[in-house]
Write an enzyme that holds these catalytic residues in place. Structure first.
Site, PDB file in Angstrom:
ATOM      1  N   GLN A 127       0.844  -1.201   0.000  1.00 53.13           N
ATOM      2  CA  GLN A 127       0.000   0.000   0.000  1.00 53.13           C
ATOM      3  C   GLN A 127       0.881   1.253   0.000  1.00 53.13           C
ATOM      4  OE1 GLN A 127      -2.487   1.349   3.371  1.00 53.13           O
ATOM      5  NE2 GLN A 127      -4.231   1.327   1.972  1.00 53.13           N
ATOM      6  N   TYR A 214      -5.759  10.902   4.218  1.00 52.33           N
ATOM      7  CA  TYR A 214      -4.378  11.206   3.856  1.00 52.33           C
ATOM      8  C   TYR A 214      -4.327  12.022   2.558  1.00 52.33           C
ATOM      9  CZ  TYR A 214      -3.512   8.229   7.769  1.00 52.33           C
ATOM     10  OH  TYR A 214      -3.511   7.722   9.047  1.00 52.33           O
ATOM     11  N   ARG A 261      -7.573   2.456  -2.996  1.00 54.44           N
ATOM     12  CA  ARG A 261      -8.446   2.420  -1.816  1.00 54.44           C
ATOM     13  C   ARG A 261      -9.078   3.789  -1.586  1.00 54.44           C
ATOM     14  NH1 ARG A 261      -8.080   0.382   4.471  1.00 54.44           N
ATOM     15  NH2 ARG A 261      -9.481  -1.344   4.018  1.00 54.44           N
ATOM     16  N   GLY A 350      -9.620  -6.944   8.780  1.00 54.16           N
ATOM     17  CA  GLY A 350      -8.476  -6.301   9.406  1.00 54.16           C
ATOM     18  C   GLY A 350      -8.160  -6.955  10.735  1.00 54.16           C
ATOM     19  N   ARG A 351      -8.813  -6.459  11.789  1.00 59.27           N
ATOM     20  CA  ARG A 351      -8.514  -6.945  13.140  1.00 59.27           C
ATOM     21  C   ARG A 351      -8.634  -8.461  13.271  1.00 59.27           C
ATOM     22  NH1 ARG A 351     -11.961  -1.925  15.212  1.00 59.27           N
ATOM     23  NH2 ARG A 351     -12.760  -2.276  13.096  1.00 59.27           N
TER      24      ARG A 351
HETATM   25  C1  LIG Z   1      -4.275  -1.477  13.617  1.00 56.38           C
HETATM   26  C2  LIG Z   1      -4.906  -0.917  12.364  1.00 56.38           C
HETATM   27  C3  LIG Z   1      -4.110  -0.261  11.442  1.00 56.38           C
HETATM   28  C4  LIG Z   1      -4.660   0.205  10.239  1.00 56.38           C
HETATM   29  N1  LIG Z   1      -3.838   0.764   9.297  1.00 56.38           N
HETATM   30  C5  LIG Z   1      -4.331   1.025   8.058  1.00 56.38           C
HETATM   31  C6  LIG Z   1      -3.451   1.359   6.999  1.00 56.38           C
HETATM   32  O1  LIG Z   1      -2.223   1.384   7.147  1.00 56.38           O
HETATM   33  N2  LIG Z   1      -4.003   1.623   5.786  1.00 56.38           N
HETATM   34  C7  LIG Z   1      -5.355   1.580   5.574  1.00 56.38           C
HETATM   35  O2  LIG Z   1      -5.814   1.840   4.448  1.00 56.38           O
HETATM   36  N3  LIG Z   1      -6.209   1.229   6.561  1.00 56.38           N
HETATM   37  C8  LIG Z   1      -5.725   0.917   7.779  1.00 56.38           C
HETATM   38  N4  LIG Z   1      -6.567   0.446   8.755  1.00 56.38           N
HETATM   39  C9  LIG Z   1      -7.980   0.163   8.413  1.00 56.38           C
HETATM   40  C10 LIG Z   1      -8.138  -1.298   8.008  1.00 56.38           C
HETATM   41  O3  LIG Z   1      -7.525  -1.528   6.747  1.00 56.38           O
HETATM   42  C11 LIG Z   1      -9.633  -1.721   7.906  1.00 56.38           C
HETATM   43  O4  LIG Z   1     -10.257  -0.955   6.912  1.00 56.38           O
HETATM   44  C12 LIG Z   1     -10.333  -1.520   9.232  1.00 56.38           C
HETATM   45  O5  LIG Z   1      -9.592  -2.111  10.300  1.00 56.38           O
HETATM   46  C13 LIG Z   1     -11.732  -2.138   9.231  1.00 56.38           C
HETATM   47  O6  LIG Z   1     -11.652  -3.529   9.068  1.00 56.38           O
HETATM   48  P1  LIG Z   1     -11.882  -4.540  10.322  1.00 56.38           P
HETATM   49  O7  LIG Z   1     -13.135  -4.063  10.997  1.00 56.38           O
HETATM   50  O8  LIG Z   1     -12.033  -5.882   9.683  1.00 56.38           O
HETATM   51  O9  LIG Z   1     -10.705  -4.426  11.227  1.00 56.38           O
HETATM   52  C14 LIG Z   1      -6.038   0.027   9.987  1.00 56.38           C
HETATM   53  C15 LIG Z   1      -6.829  -0.601  10.943  1.00 56.38           C
HETATM   54  C16 LIG Z   1      -6.277  -1.089  12.116  1.00 56.38           C
HETATM   55  C17 LIG Z   1      -7.140  -1.827  13.097  1.00 56.38           C
END
Ligand SMILES: Cc1cc2nc3c(=O)[nH]c(=O)nc-3n(C[C@H](O)[C@H](O)[C@H](O)COP(=O)(O)O)c2cc1C
Length: 398
Positions: A127, A214, A261, A350-351
Site C-alpha cells: 500500500q 491522507y 483504496r 483487518g482486526r
Molecule cells: C491497527 C490498524 C491499522 C490500520 N492501518 C491502516 C493502513 O495502514 N491503511 C489503511 O488503508 N487502513 C488501515 N486500517 C484500516 C483497516 O484496513 C480496515 O479498513 C479496518 O480495520 C476495518 O476492518 P476490520 O473491521 O475488519 O478491522 C487500519 C486498521 C487497524 C485496526
C-alpha cells in the site's frame, strides 16, 4: 490509520470484543468465499483479503524487520494480503516506525517479506502512502512543515513521533504548507518511483492509498482542498491528482496489478465533507477507463461504521467495470451476503486477521475466532504481532 488517535482515546476501555464482532464460530454457507477469483493479473484461491494495517514495527529508517516477514507469511492463507501503509517519501511520513519504500534499504527489507509470503504460497500488494497534512515537522526533513492541498490544519488529530528517549509520544498535527502547483508532478513522480521500487522488492502489485484522510483524500474533499488551480475547485479537478498518480503508477506496475483504496463514507482525520459521496463517484468514473484491478472501499472508521446505502453500492457497480473489495467490520456472513448480492467481489478483514493468522481455515471450518489485543496494535514487538497461534497450535509454536 488515524486509528492511532482513536486507539489512544479508547485504550483503557477496550474489551476483547472491541470490533463489535463476537468470537463466533460463524455458521452458514460460506462456500462462495472460497471460490478462486481472478483479480487483475492475479489468481486468488479465496475471496478473503487481509486489510492494510499499520503496525508501527519498522526500524527507525523505515525498513521492515524480519518480524514483518514472519507476520505476513503467517497470514499467507489470505486470498490476498495488502501491506500496512508505506510512505513513498520522507515527506509522506506521518508517524514514527512506519515503513517506507523509497530507499534501497527499505526495498531490501521488503524483499525478505515478499520472499517469505511467496514461499508460504501467498500473494502480497504494497500500500503506497503519502500522509499529506497528517504529519509533524519532527518527522520531516529539516523540520519543514508537512505539505497538503491547502493550509488547513487537521483539528484534534495527533500523530506519533519517537522522542529523545526512544519513546513514542503523540503530538498535534500542525497547519501544513499548501503545495505549489509546480510541486504536484514531483509528488506524482514519487508515487511512480515508489511503485517501481515495490515491484523490484518482489510485490505482486500495489494499492494506492486514497482513503482515511491522507494526501489523496485531502485533495478529493472540498473541506481540505481549497485550491483554485487545476487541482481544486470542481470535483473533476479535485480528482485530478488521483488519476495522475494512477497513470504514473500503472505505467510502472501495469494496470492489472494496481488497485485504489477510497473511504467516502468515513470522516476520519477531520475530513467530513458533504460533497464527498458525489466526488467519489466522479473519481470512480474517472478511474473506470484505466483498467485497474480493483477499487477497495474502507467503510468503517474503527467502531464507527456508517451504513453504506445500497443505492451507493449500486451507483458504484454501474460506473465501475472492475472488481470491488469492501472492508469495515465485516463478518464472513455479511461478506458472503454482499458478494452473493453482486455488489462486491472480495471482502477484507483487518482486526480478525491480526488475531487469527489462519482466518480462512477458521471460517471454512467454523472454528472459534480469537480477538485482537488493541494495546499491541501499534507497539509490542513480537507480542501481539507474531505470537497469535493457528487454531489448536500451542502459542509458543506460533
Ligand atoms: C491497527 C490498524 C491499522 C490500520 N492501518 C491502516 C493502513 O495502514 N491503511 C489503511 O488503508 N487502513 C488501515 N486500517 C484500516 C483497516 O484496513 C480496515 O479498513 C479496518 O480495520 C476495518 O476492518 P476490520 O473491521 O475488519 O478491522 C487500519 C486498521 C487497524 C485496526
Amino acid at each position: 490509520m488515524g486509528y492511532q488517535n482513536i486507539k489512544q482515546q479508547r485504550d483503557l476501555s477496550l474489551d476483547h470484543n472491541e470490533t463489535g464482532r463476537n468470537a463466533y464460530p460463524e455458521t452458514g454457507d460460506f462456500s462462495m468465499l472460497f471460490k478462486p477469483y481472478r483479480l487483475g493479473d492475479l489468481t486468488l484461491p479465496n475471496r478473503l483479503v487481509m486489510a492494510p494495517m499499520t503496525r508501527s514495527r519498522a526500524d527507525i529508517n523505515g525498513r521492515p524487520t524480519e518480524l514483518a516477514a514472519t507476520y505476513y507469511a503467517q497470514r499467507a492463507e489470505a486470498g490476498l494480503i495488502v501491506t500496512e501503509a508505506t510512505q513513498i517519501s520522507r515527506e509522506g511520513q506521518g508517524y514514527s516506525l512506519t515503513p517506507g519504500i523509497y530507499t534501497p534499504g527499505q526495498r531490501d527489507g521488503w524483499r525478505v517479506v515478499t520472499d517469505a509470503v511467496h514461499a508460504a504460497g501467498g500473494r502480497i500488494l504494497l500500500q503506497l502512502w503519502h500522509v499529506g497534512r497528517i504529519s509533524h515537522p519532527l518527522l520531516q526533513e529539516n523540520n519543514r512543515l508537512p505539505v497538503a492541498p491547502s493550509a488547513v490544519r487537521a483539528k484534534g488529530v495527533r500523530v506519533y513521533v519517537v522522542d529523545g528517549d526512544g519513546e513514542l509520544r503523540s503530538v498535534d498535527c500542525e497547519e501544513p504548507r499548501a503545495l505549489e502547483t509546480h510541486e504536484i508532478p514531483r509528488i506524482v513522480d514519487d508515487f511512480r518511483r515508489a511503485a517501481a521500487l515495490a515491484m523490484s522488492a518482489g510485490f505482486d502489485g500495489v494499492e494506492i492509498h486514497g482513503a482515511n484522510g491522507y494526501l489523496i483524500d485531502q485533495f478529493l474533499r472540498s473541506t481540505t482542498n481549497l485550491r483554485t488551480d487545476r487541482y481544486g475547485g470542481s470535483p473533476a479537478n479535485r480528482v485530478r491528482i488521483l488519476t495522475e498518480i494512477v497513470d504514473a503508477v500503472t505505467a510502472e506496475v501495469g494496470a492489472r496489478r494496481t488497485g485504489v483504496r477510497l473511504s467516502p463514507h468515513v470522516t476520519l482525520q477531520d475530513t467530513a465533507d458533504p460533497e464527498m459521496i458525489d466526488t467519489s463517484l466522479v473519481a470512480i468514473e474517472a478511474l473506470a477507463s484505466k483498467n485497474i484491478a480493483y477499487v477497495h472501499f474502507a467503510e468503517a472508521d474503527w467502531d464507527d461504521a456508517p451504513q453504506v446505502p445500497i443505492d451507493y453500492r449500486e451507483s458504484v457497480r454501474k460506473r465501475w467495470p472492475g472488481s470491488i473489495i469492501v472492508a469495515g467490520r465485516y463478518t464472513a456472513a455479511r461478506g458472503a451476503r454482499l458478494i452473493a448480492s453482486g455488489l462486491a467481489d472480495l471482502v477484507t478483514f483487518g482486526r480478525p486477521f491480526i488475531a487469527n493468522p489462519d482466518l480462512p481455515t477458521r471460517i471454512a471450518e467454523a472454528l472459534p475466532l480469537a480477538t485482537a489485543d488493541a494495546s499491541t496494535f501499534f507497539r509490542g514487538g513480537e507480542k501481539g504481532y507474531i505470537d497469535y497461534p493457528r487454531f489448536g497450535q500451542h502459542p509458543e509454536e506460533g
